[in-house]
Each structure stands twice: as structure tokens, then as C-alpha cells.
Design a protein around this motif. Structure first.
Motif, mmCIF file in Angstrom:
data_model
loop_
_atom_site.group_PDB
_atom_site.id
_atom_site.type_symbol
_atom_site.label_atom_id
_atom_site.label_comp_id
_atom_site.label_asym_id
_atom_site.label_seq_id
_atom_site.Cartn_x
_atom_site.Cartn_y
_atom_site.Cartn_z
ATOM 1 N N MET A 104 0.919 -1.349 0.103
ATOM 2 C CA MET A 104 -0.107 -0.171 -0.034
ATOM 3 C C MET A 104 0.840 1.230 -0.041
ATOM 4 S SD MET A 104 -3.039 1.437 0.296
ATOM 5 C CE MET A 104 -3.943 2.525 0.802
ATOM 6 N N ARG A 105 0.624 2.181 -0.982
ATOM 7 C CA ARG A 105 1.472 3.271 -0.842
ATOM 8 C C ARG A 105 0.526 4.345 -0.474
ATOM 9 N NH1 ARG A 105 3.552 4.922 -6.499
ATOM 10 N NH2 ARG A 105 4.390 6.474 -5.420
ATOM 11 N N THR A 106 1.022 5.198 0.251
ATOM 12 C CA THR A 106 0.256 6.281 0.991
ATOM 13 C C THR A 106 0.453 7.725 0.535
ATOM 14 O OG1 THR A 106 1.692 6.482 2.863
ATOM 15 C CG2 THR A 106 -0.272 4.941 3.228
ATOM 16 N N PHE A 107 -0.320 8.513 0.589
ATOM 17 C CA PHE A 107 0.080 9.918 -0.124
ATOM 18 C C PHE A 107 -0.438 10.839 0.981
ATOM 19 C CE2 PHE A 107 -0.011 7.158 -3.442
ATOM 20 C CZ PHE A 107 0.952 7.665 -4.095
ATOM 21 N N GLY A 108 0.268 12.121 1.352
ATOM 22 C CA GLY A 108 -0.141 12.916 2.038
ATOM 23 C C GLY A 108 -0.556 14.390 1.118
ATOM 24 N N LEU A 109 -1.439 15.305 1.913
ATOM 25 C CA LEU A 109 -1.579 16.702 1.347
ATOM 26 C C LEU A 109 -1.027 17.763 1.857
ATOM 27 C CD1 LEU A 109 -5.215 15.417 0.235
ATOM 28 C CD2 LEU A 109 -3.684 16.444 -1.366
ATOM 29 N N VAL A 141 -1.851 23.265 -3.513
ATOM 30 C CA VAL A 141 -2.269 21.840 -3.197
ATOM 31 C C VAL A 141 -1.438 20.873 -3.742
ATOM 32 C CG1 VAL A 141 -4.333 20.419 -3.255
ATOM 33 C CG2 VAL A 141 -4.690 22.658 -3.166
ATOM 34 N N GLU A 142 -0.748 20.125 -3.037
ATOM 35 C CA GLU A 142 0.362 19.246 -3.480
ATOM 36 C C GLU A 142 -0.243 17.669 -2.631
ATOM 37 O OE1 GLU A 142 4.235 20.314 -2.545
ATOM 38 O OE2 GLU A 142 3.869 22.269 -3.355
ATOM 39 N N VAL A 143 -0.193 16.716 -3.657
ATOM 40 C CA VAL A 143 -0.180 15.308 -3.197
ATOM 41 C C VAL A 143 1.054 14.691 -3.113
ATOM 42 C CG1 VAL A 143 -1.376 13.128 -3.603
ATOM 43 C CG2 VAL A 143 -2.584 15.227 -4.086
ATOM 44 N N LYS A 144 1.535 14.175 -1.962
ATOM 45 C CA LYS A 144 2.959 13.757 -1.921
ATOM 46 C C LYS A 144 3.044 12.364 -1.552
ATOM 47 C CE LYS A 144 5.074 18.277 -0.998
ATOM 48 N NZ LYS A 144 5.922 19.301 -0.325
ATOM 49 N N SER A 145 3.997 11.526 -1.954
ATOM 50 C CA SER A 145 3.998 10.232 -1.697
ATOM 51 C C SER A 145 4.545 10.144 -0.506
ATOM 52 C CB SER A 145 4.827 9.559 -2.401
ATOM 53 O OG SER A 145 5.121 8.052 -2.007
ATOM 54 N N GLY A 146 4.150 9.150 0.636
ATOM 55 C CA GLY A 146 4.758 9.019 1.883
ATOM 56 C C GLY A 146 3.647 9.714 3.068
ATOM 57 N N ARG A 147 4.275 9.861 4.212
ATOM 58 C CA ARG A 147 3.519 10.497 5.413
ATOM 59 C C ARG A 147 2.984 11.883 5.188
ATOM 60 N NH1 ARG A 147 7.651 8.974 10.405
ATOM 61 N NH2 ARG A 147 8.849 7.569 9.269
ATOM 62 N N PRO A 148 2.231 12.093 5.986
ATOM 63 C CA PRO A 148 1.496 13.423 5.869
ATOM 64 C C PRO A 148 2.611 14.380 6.047
ATOM 65 C CG PRO A 148 -0.073 12.122 7.281
ATOM 66 C CD PRO A 148 1.400 11.312 6.789
ATOM 67 N N ASP A 176 -4.902 7.027 -0.406
ATOM 68 C CA ASP A 176 -4.390 6.076 -1.511
ATOM 69 C C ASP A 176 -4.136 7.306 -2.696
ATOM 70 O OD1 ASP A 176 -6.804 6.358 -2.906
ATOM 71 O OD2 ASP A 176 -7.296 4.279 -2.034
ATOM 72 N N LYS A 177 -3.620 6.746 -3.654
ATOM 73 C CA LYS A 177 -3.309 7.920 -4.846
ATOM 74 C C LYS A 177 -4.778 8.422 -5.464
ATOM 75 C CE LYS A 177 -0.881 10.177 -7.781
ATOM 76 N NZ LYS A 177 0.009 11.016 -7.614
ATOM 77 N N ALA A 178 -5.703 7.617 -5.693
ATOM 78 C CA ALA A 178 -7.029 8.213 -6.195
ATOM 79 C C ALA A 178 -7.730 8.919 -5.135
ATOM 80 C CB ALA A 178 -7.962 6.777 -6.763
#
Length: 59
Positions: free
Chosen positions: A5-10, A46-53, A27-29
């Protein structure tokens, strides 16, 4: 088979100019949907970045 599972923070800046960061991961979607919601609410940067918030940017 293992599924990773890849997680994304904003992060974003609200309409009052205050930097914000999501307290949860997506998740990405879901992250992309939340990004669209924030942009529709006149938030900027607004940025969606891979990893922790990530932490919000200092203002």
C-alpha cells in the motif's frame, strides 16, 4: 502475493492564506479527489506527496 500500500499526504494553503496539511494519509485516487475538492474550495498550492503526511509550510 504481497500487495504494498502506497500512501500519500496533502498540503495546501487555505483561502485565508494559512498553510495546512492533512492529518491522515490517502491512497493515490483518494488523494487526487481530495486535491480537486480543495482546489474547488479556492485553496492554493495543493500538493499530493508520496509518504507520510508532510508538515504544513511555515507562513
Amino acid at each position: 502475493m504481497t500487495i504494498k500500500m502506497r500512501t500519500f499526504g496533502l498540503t495546501w494553503t487555505d483561502p485565508d492564506g494559512i498553510p495546512r496539511a492533512a492529518a491522515v494519509t490517502y491512497d493515490k485516487a483518494s488523494g487526487e479527489e481530495r486535491k480537486a475538492d480543495l482546489e474547488a474550495a479556492d485553496c492554493t498550492d495543493v500538493e499530493v506527496k508520496s509518504g507520510r503526511p508532510p508538515l504544513p509550510k511555515a507562513h
